[in-house]
Scaffold this motif. Structure first.
Motif, PDB file in Angstrom:
ATOM      1  N   TYR A  20       8.431 -12.581 -13.181  1.00  0.00           N
ATOM      2  CA  TYR A  20       8.762 -12.281 -12.785  1.00  0.00           C
ATOM      3  C   TYR A  20       8.301 -11.243 -10.761  1.00  0.00           C
ATOM      4  O   TYR A  20       6.985 -11.444 -11.422  1.00  0.00           O
ATOM      5  CB  TYR A  20       9.303 -10.759 -12.980  1.00  0.00           C
ATOM      6  N   LYS A  21       8.116 -11.159 -10.793  1.00  0.00           N
ATOM      7  CA  LYS A  21       7.396 -10.267  -9.598  1.00  0.00           C
ATOM      8  C   LYS A  21       6.535  -8.753 -10.182  1.00  0.00           C
ATOM      9  O   LYS A  21       7.916  -8.413 -10.581  1.00  0.00           O
ATOM     10  CB  LYS A  21       7.829  -9.722  -7.655  1.00  0.00           C
ATOM     11  N   ASP A  55       8.136  -5.859  -6.922  1.00  0.00           N
ATOM     12  CA  ASP A  55       9.849  -5.004  -7.458  1.00  0.00           C
ATOM     13  C   ASP A  55      10.776  -5.927  -8.482  1.00  0.00           C
ATOM     14  O   ASP A  55      11.782  -5.744  -8.995  1.00  0.00           O
ATOM     15  CB  ASP A  55      10.275  -5.596  -6.150  1.00  0.00           C
ATOM     16  N   ASN A  56      10.101  -6.520  -9.568  1.00  0.00           N
ATOM     17  CA  ASN A  56      11.044  -6.689 -11.162  1.00  0.00           C
ATOM     18  C   ASN A  56      11.735  -7.562 -10.822  1.00  0.00           C
ATOM     19  O   ASN A  56      12.400  -8.512 -11.095  1.00  0.00           O
ATOM     20  CB  ASN A  56      11.540  -5.187 -11.564  1.00  0.00           C
ATOM     21  N   GLN A  57      11.265  -8.829  -9.491  1.00  0.00           N
ATOM     22  CA  GLN A  57      12.626  -9.898  -8.865  1.00  0.00           C
ATOM     23  C   GLN A  57      12.469 -10.966  -9.392  1.00  0.00           C
ATOM     24  O   GLN A  57      10.964 -11.208  -9.777  1.00  0.00           O
ATOM     25  CB  GLN A  57      12.601  -9.590  -7.473  1.00  0.00           C
ATOM     26  N   ARG A  58      13.628 -11.953 -10.202  1.00  0.00           N
ATOM     27  CA  ARG A  58      12.849 -12.894 -10.674  1.00  0.00           C
ATOM     28  C   ARG A  58      12.853 -14.154  -9.918  1.00  0.00           C
ATOM     29  O   ARG A  58      13.654 -14.335  -9.235  1.00  0.00           O
ATOM     30  CB  ARG A  58      13.925 -13.697 -11.887  1.00  0.00           C
ATOM     31  N   VAL A  59      11.698 -14.295 -10.713  1.00  0.00           N
ATOM     32  CA  VAL A  59      10.741 -15.862  -9.232  1.00  0.00           C
ATOM     33  C   VAL A  59      10.971 -17.090  -9.473  1.00  0.00           C
ATOM     34  O   VAL A  59      11.085 -17.799  -8.753  1.00  0.00           O
ATOM     35  CB  VAL A  59       9.502 -15.347  -9.420  1.00  0.00           C
ATOM     36  N   LYS A 111      15.726 -20.938  -8.519  1.00  0.00           N
ATOM     37  CA  LYS A 111      16.677 -19.606  -8.408  1.00  0.00           C
ATOM     38  C   LYS A 111      18.431 -21.067  -9.391  1.00  0.00           C
ATOM     39  O   LYS A 111      18.187 -22.143  -9.545  1.00  0.00           O
ATOM     40  CB  LYS A 111      18.168 -19.175  -7.923  1.00  0.00           C
TER      41      LYS A 111
END
Length: 234
Positions: free
Chosen positions: A157-158, A161-165, A200
């Motif tokens: 994750y980043k 922003d807690n975005q899954r990468v 993804k």
């Protein structure tokens, strides 16, 4: 030869009286000296004899001995208490409860302890990050997990922003599938390598390269996730 004329009788009387007075004076002086020499010590009992102790003096003089005896008793009691305490510490207590995990005779997925680690937490440009999953079974029973139902995976994750990468199972099978036994009191380890490309589920072509920066990784079995592990891509 001429004879002396006798003195008048009155003069002889005076001489005899004077001699008698002198004798009396000498006798008085001798008596007084004798009394002073032999009876003086018995005339001063109040100055030389020690006074009898008063009740207050008796109680005050006895108090230090009582206090000292009490102190010795307290010291002995303290020493005995310390010895008993030390002995109690040195002897294992049969009443001490065992930890809930060690006492547990069964094992479920939630009992497993999952941790994430890396070889390098600041990954230079051109180097691929490698992640390690360590699974510990702290119970007294072997833990059998169906990894087809409880997917074992690595996720990135980043930090911003807690975005899954990325996840290793987005485009490939998990590093471990099927039934997996985690032995009681043992560690089981898995590893995966990231290509530094975002992904993804089902989107496995034209994957963008992850930008340099701060990230964190999780290793997961089903819904049992490790604490986040920070790292940096350079």
């Amino acid at each position: 030869m001429t004879q002396k004329k006798p003195l008048p009788e009155e003069i002889y009387k005076r001489r005899r009286v004077a001699a008698l007075i002198i004798v009396l004076v000498l006798a008085v002086v001798l008596i007084w000296a004798a009394v002073a020499a032999f009876g003086g010590s018995s005339d001063e009992p109040a100055d030389t004899a020690a006074p009898a102790p008063t009740p207050e003096q008796t109680s005050s003089s006895a108090a230090p001995e009582t206090s000292e005896a009490a102190s010795e008793t307290a010291a002995e009691a303290s020493a005995e208490g310390a010895s008993e305490s030390k002995a109690a510490e040195s002897e294992p207590s049969s009443a001490a409860p065992a930890s809930s995990e060690a006492a547990k005779k069964t094992c479920d997925l939630a009992d497993l302890q999952v941790r994430t680690s890396m070889l390098n937490y600041s990954v230079p440009e051109g180097e691929l990050p490698k992640f390690f999953m360590t699974v510990t079974n702290p119970t007294a029973a072997d833990c059998k997990i169906d990894l087809d139902k409880n997917l074992l995976r690595f996720e990135v994750y980043k930090m911003a922003d807690n975005q899954r990468v990325w996840s290793d199972t987005d485009c490939y099978a998990s590093v471990q599938t099927g039934s997996q036994t985690f032995p009681a009191g043992k560690d089981v380890k898995f590893e995966a390598e990231w290509s530094r490309q975002a992904s993804k589920p089902g989107e496995c072509t034209d994957r963008p390269t992850a930008e340099p920066g701060a990230y964190f990784a999780h290793t997961v079995i089903g819904d049992n996730s490790s604490p986040p592990q920070d790292f940096t891509l350079r």
